[in-house]
Structure formats: C-alpha cells, structure tokens
Design a protein around this motif. Structure first.
Motif, PDB file in Angstrom:
ATOM      1  N   ASP A   1     108.165 -64.386 -23.761  1.00  0.00           N
ATOM      2  CA  ASP A   1     109.112 -65.124 -22.923  1.00  0.00           C
ATOM      3  C   ASP A   1     108.467 -65.540 -21.601  1.00  0.00           C
ATOM      4  OD1 ASP A   1     111.153 -64.978 -24.815  1.00  0.00           O
ATOM      5  OD2 ASP A   1     111.892 -63.079 -24.006  1.00  0.00           O
ATOM      6  N   TYR A   2     107.735 -64.629 -20.991  1.00  0.00           N
ATOM      7  CA  TYR A   2     107.058 -64.945 -19.732  1.00  0.00           C
ATOM      8  C   TYR A   2     105.950 -65.969 -19.972  1.00  0.00           C
ATOM      9  CZ  TYR A   2     104.792 -64.273 -15.201  1.00  0.00           C
ATOM     10  OH  TYR A   2     104.233 -64.475 -13.963  1.00  0.00           O
ATOM     11  N   ALA A   3     105.240 -65.825 -21.065  1.00  0.00           N
ATOM     12  CA  ALA A   3     104.162 -66.765 -21.405  1.00  0.00           C
ATOM     13  C   ALA A   3     104.714 -68.164 -21.673  1.00  0.00           C
ATOM     14  CB  ALA A   3     103.365 -66.258 -22.599  1.00  0.00           C
ATOM     15  N   ASN A   4     105.986 -68.264 -21.991  1.00  0.00           N
ATOM     16  CA  ASN A   4     106.612 -69.573 -22.170  1.00  0.00           C
ATOM     17  C   ASN A   4     107.017 -70.206 -20.838  1.00  0.00           C
ATOM     18  OD1 ASN A   4     106.895 -71.052 -24.608  1.00  0.00           O
ATOM     19  ND2 ASN A   4     107.981 -69.310 -25.484  1.00  0.00           N
ATOM     20  N   THR A   5     106.938 -69.434 -19.761  1.00  0.00           N
ATOM     21  CA  THR A   5     107.258 -69.989 -18.444  1.00  0.00           C
ATOM     22  C   THR A   5     106.003 -70.334 -17.653  1.00  0.00           C
ATOM     23  OG1 THR A   5     107.362 -67.852 -17.306  1.00  0.00           O
ATOM     24  CG2 THR A   5     109.404 -68.664 -18.315  1.00  0.00           C
ATOM     25  N   ILE A   6     104.882 -69.690 -17.971  1.00  0.00           N
ATOM     26  CA  ILE A   6     103.626 -69.949 -17.284  1.00  0.00           C
ATOM     27  C   ILE A   6     102.483 -69.696 -18.269  1.00  0.00           C
ATOM     28  CG2 ILE A   6     103.536 -67.607 -16.320  1.00  0.00           C
ATOM     29  CD1 ILE A   6     102.120 -68.849 -13.851  1.00  0.00           C
ATOM     30  N   LEU A   7     101.547 -70.616 -18.317  1.00  0.00           N
ATOM     31  CA  LEU A   7     100.414 -70.510 -19.234  1.00  0.00           C
ATOM     32  C   LEU A   7      99.674 -69.194 -19.015  1.00  0.00           C
ATOM     33  CD1 LEU A   7      98.715 -72.097 -21.354  1.00  0.00           C
ATOM     34  CD2 LEU A   7      97.352 -72.930 -19.434  1.00  0.00           C
ATOM     35  N   HIS A   8      99.357 -68.519 -20.116  1.00  0.00           N
ATOM     36  CA  HIS A   8      98.611 -67.263 -20.077  1.00  0.00           C
ATOM     37  C   HIS A   8      97.252 -67.448 -20.732  1.00  0.00           C
ATOM     38  CE1 HIS A   8     102.279 -65.316 -18.883  1.00  0.00           C
ATOM     39  NE2 HIS A   8     101.842 -64.090 -19.134  1.00  0.00           N
ATOM     40  N   GLY A   9      96.262 -66.767 -20.202  1.00  0.00           N
ATOM     41  CA  GLY A   9      94.941 -66.731 -20.801  1.00  0.00           C
ATOM     42  C   GLY A   9      94.382 -65.325 -20.690  1.00  0.00           C
ATOM     43  N   GLU A  10      93.418 -65.041 -21.521  1.00  0.00           N
ATOM     44  CA  GLU A  10      92.775 -63.729 -21.507  1.00  0.00           C
ATOM     45  C   GLU A  10      91.272 -63.937 -21.627  1.00  0.00           C
ATOM     46  OE1 GLU A  10      93.051 -59.541 -23.985  1.00  0.00           O
ATOM     47  OE2 GLU A  10      93.596 -61.396 -24.998  1.00  0.00           O
ATOM     48  N   THR A  11      90.526 -63.346 -20.705  1.00  0.00           N
ATOM     49  CA  THR A  11      89.076 -63.467 -20.748  1.00  0.00           C
ATOM     50  C   THR A  11      88.497 -62.468 -21.749  1.00  0.00           C
ATOM     51  OG1 THR A  11      88.686 -61.836 -19.004  1.00  0.00           O
ATOM     52  CG2 THR A  11      89.012 -64.146 -18.309  1.00  0.00           C
ATOM     53  N   ALA A  12      87.235 -62.610 -22.050  1.00  0.00           N
ATOM     54  CA  ALA A  12      86.568 -61.699 -22.986  1.00  0.00           C
ATOM     55  C   ALA A  12      86.612 -60.256 -22.484  1.00  0.00           C
ATOM     56  CB  ALA A  12      85.125 -62.139 -23.207  1.00  0.00           C
ATOM     57  N   SER A  13      86.663 -60.076 -21.168  1.00  0.00           N
ATOM     58  CA  SER A  13      86.719 -58.718 -20.609  1.00  0.00           C
ATOM     59  C   SER A  13      88.140 -58.166 -20.561  1.00  0.00           C
ATOM     60  CB  SER A  13      86.110 -58.709 -19.200  1.00  0.00           C
ATOM     61  OG  SER A  13      86.900 -59.494 -18.321  1.00  0.00           O
ATOM     62  N   GLY A  14      89.133 -58.957 -20.989  1.00  0.00           N
ATOM     63  CA  GLY A  14      90.514 -58.490 -21.031  1.00  0.00           C
ATOM     64  C   GLY A  14      91.342 -58.854 -19.819  1.00  0.00           C
ATOM     65  N   GLN A  15      90.774 -59.557 -18.858  1.00  0.00           N
ATOM     66  CA  GLN A  15      91.526 -59.975 -17.681  1.00  0.00           C
ATOM     67  C   GLN A  15      92.522 -61.062 -18.080  1.00  0.00           C
ATOM     68  OE1 GLN A  15      89.220 -62.028 -14.710  1.00  0.00           O
ATOM     69  NE2 GLN A  15      90.840 -61.932 -13.185  1.00  0.00           N
ATOM     70  N   VAL A  16      93.763 -60.912 -17.643  1.00  0.00           N
ATOM     71  CA  VAL A  16      94.795 -61.913 -17.919  1.00  0.00           C
ATOM     72  C   VAL A  16      94.833 -62.903 -16.756  1.00  0.00           C
ATOM     73  CG1 VAL A  16      97.267 -62.305 -18.266  1.00  0.00           C
ATOM     74  CG2 VAL A  16      96.154 -60.366 -19.370  1.00  0.00           C
ATOM     75  N   LEU A  17      94.762 -64.180 -17.086  1.00  0.00           N
ATOM     76  CA  LEU A  17      94.863 -65.261 -16.112  1.00  0.00           C
ATOM     77  C   LEU A  17      96.180 -65.980 -16.338  1.00  0.00           C
ATOM     78  CD1 LEU A  17      91.279 -66.801 -16.539  1.00  0.00           C
ATOM     79  CD2 LEU A  17      92.016 -65.106 -14.857  1.00  0.00           C
ATOM     80  N   LEU A  18      96.700 -66.594 -15.280  1.00  0.00           N
ATOM     81  CA  LEU A  18      97.982 -67.291 -15.369  1.00  0.00           C
ATOM     82  C   LEU A  18      97.879 -68.705 -14.806  1.00  0.00           C
ATOM     83  CD1 LEU A  18     100.348 -64.454 -14.076  1.00  0.00           C
ATOM     84  CD2 LEU A  18      99.880 -65.069 -16.456  1.00  0.00           C
TER      85      LEU A  18
ATOM     86  N   LEU B   1      97.407 -72.342 -13.560  1.00  0.00           N
ATOM     87  CA  LEU B   1      96.258 -73.211 -13.343  1.00  0.00           C
ATOM     88  C   LEU B   1      94.934 -72.455 -13.338  1.00  0.00           C
ATOM     89  CD1 LEU B   1      97.683 -75.726 -10.712  1.00  0.00           C
ATOM     90  CD2 LEU B   1      97.175 -76.138 -13.136  1.00  0.00           C
ATOM     91  N   ASP B   2      94.961 -71.137 -13.137  1.00  0.00           N
ATOM     92  CA  ASP B   2      93.726 -70.360 -13.266  1.00  0.00           C
ATOM     93  C   ASP B   2      93.196 -70.457 -14.691  1.00  0.00           C
ATOM     94  OD1 ASP B   2      93.694 -69.553 -10.598  1.00  0.00           O
ATOM     95  OD2 ASP B   2      94.773 -67.690 -11.004  1.00  0.00           O
ATOM     96  N   VAL B   3      94.101 -70.495 -15.664  1.00  0.00           N
ATOM     97  CA  VAL B   3      93.712 -70.653 -17.073  1.00  0.00           C
ATOM     98  C   VAL B   3      93.134 -72.048 -17.292  1.00  0.00           C
ATOM     99  CG1 VAL B   3      94.502 -70.641 -19.475  1.00  0.00           C
ATOM    100  CG2 VAL B   3      95.535 -69.069 -17.818  1.00  0.00           C
ATOM    101  N   THR B   4      93.835 -73.047 -16.824  1.00  0.00           N
ATOM    102  CA  THR B   4      93.405 -74.430 -16.992  1.00  0.00           C
ATOM    103  C   THR B   4      92.024 -74.655 -16.380  1.00  0.00           C
ATOM    104  OG1 THR B   4      95.705 -75.171 -16.977  1.00  0.00           O
ATOM    105  CG2 THR B   4      94.036 -76.833 -16.509  1.00  0.00           C
ATOM    106  N   CYS B   5      91.840 -74.183 -15.161  1.00  0.00           N
ATOM    107  CA  CYS B   5      90.558 -74.378 -14.477  1.00  0.00           C
ATOM    108  C   CYS B   5      89.429 -73.639 -15.174  1.00  0.00           C
ATOM    109  CB  CYS B   5      90.679 -73.949 -13.019  1.00  0.00           C
ATOM    110  SG  CYS B   5      91.711 -75.087 -12.057  1.00  0.00           S
TER     111      CYS B   5
END
Length: 129
Positions: free
Chosen positions: A50-67, A69-73
């Motif tokens: 549900d939260y991921a549907n409100t803001i783009l989520h990403g995960e780096t290879a090290s497991g850090q979650v980005l949200l 425009l940090d994901v987009t960039c």
C-alpha cells in the motif's frame, strides 16, 4: 542486480518509464517488480504494498530501501543516460522536486489519462517478460 524497482504496472506512465529504463540497461543492473504481480506479497513481504503504491520504492543490492525520486535518480544513473535528472537531488531543488513527485504519484492515473488517453493499463502496457 544493483537496483530493484517496485513499480505500479497498472499505471501507463510508470510502465512507460520502466520500459525506457530497461531499454537502456543492457547489463541488467535494474530489476523491475510489478506491485500487482500475483506473488508480490509472498516474495517481498518486507515491502508494504500500500505504501509502495503511494511512493516509488527501490532496493539496492546491499538491501538499502530508496524512495521516490531517489529511486528514479539512481536508476537513470545506472543506465548512464539522462544525467540532468541528478539535478533533482541538489539540496535547494530536492524539497520542491520531492513535493512535486508526491503530487504526481498521488494523481498519476488522472495524469496518465490526460497524457495518454488511458487511466490504467491493459495488456498492452505490460512490460515484456
């Protein structure tokens, strides 16, 4: 995989951007995961859908979650294209860019309809398997 992106595959604009990213990612640095996939919750139980549907989520290879425009960039930096997008992370621009992104994300279906004539994707918007 250097970045896993959790995106809304029902959004025409979101799907179009993901297609563009993958077209510029010949070395598979980016993995795309549709939030609407049948097995999403079982595979990625640590991501609040549900939260991921409100803001783009990403995960780096090290497991850090980005949200957001940090994901987009990060994604575009991995492709080595569109370097101008990094401007969105500059300290004076970041707050305004993030505010604008959150408004876009909230109204993405309406914006998609205005720009593409489609509010939501059908089978034509899906990413190639």
């Amino acid at each position: 995989m250097e970045l896993r992106i959790f995106f809304d595959g029902n959004c025409p604009l979101c799907s179009a951007e993901m297609r563009q990213l993958k077209a510029r990612d010949p070395d598979d640095h980016i993995e795309l995961v549709d939030l609407n996939a049948e097995n999403f919750s079982s595979r990625f139980s640590y991501i609040d859908k549900d939260y991921a549907n409100t803001i783009l989520h990403g995960e780096t290879a090290s497991g850090q979650v980005l949200l957001g425009l940090d994901v987009t960039c990060k994604a575009w930096a991995l492709t080595g294209t569109r370097p101008w997008i990094q401007v969105l992370r500059l300290p004076l621009i970041k707050p305004l860019a993030d505010w604008c992104y959150l408004r876009f994300a909230k109204h993405r279906y309406r914006i998609s309809y205005l720009l593409t004539g489609k509010a939501r994707c059908d089978s034509q918007c899906q990413l190639p398997k």
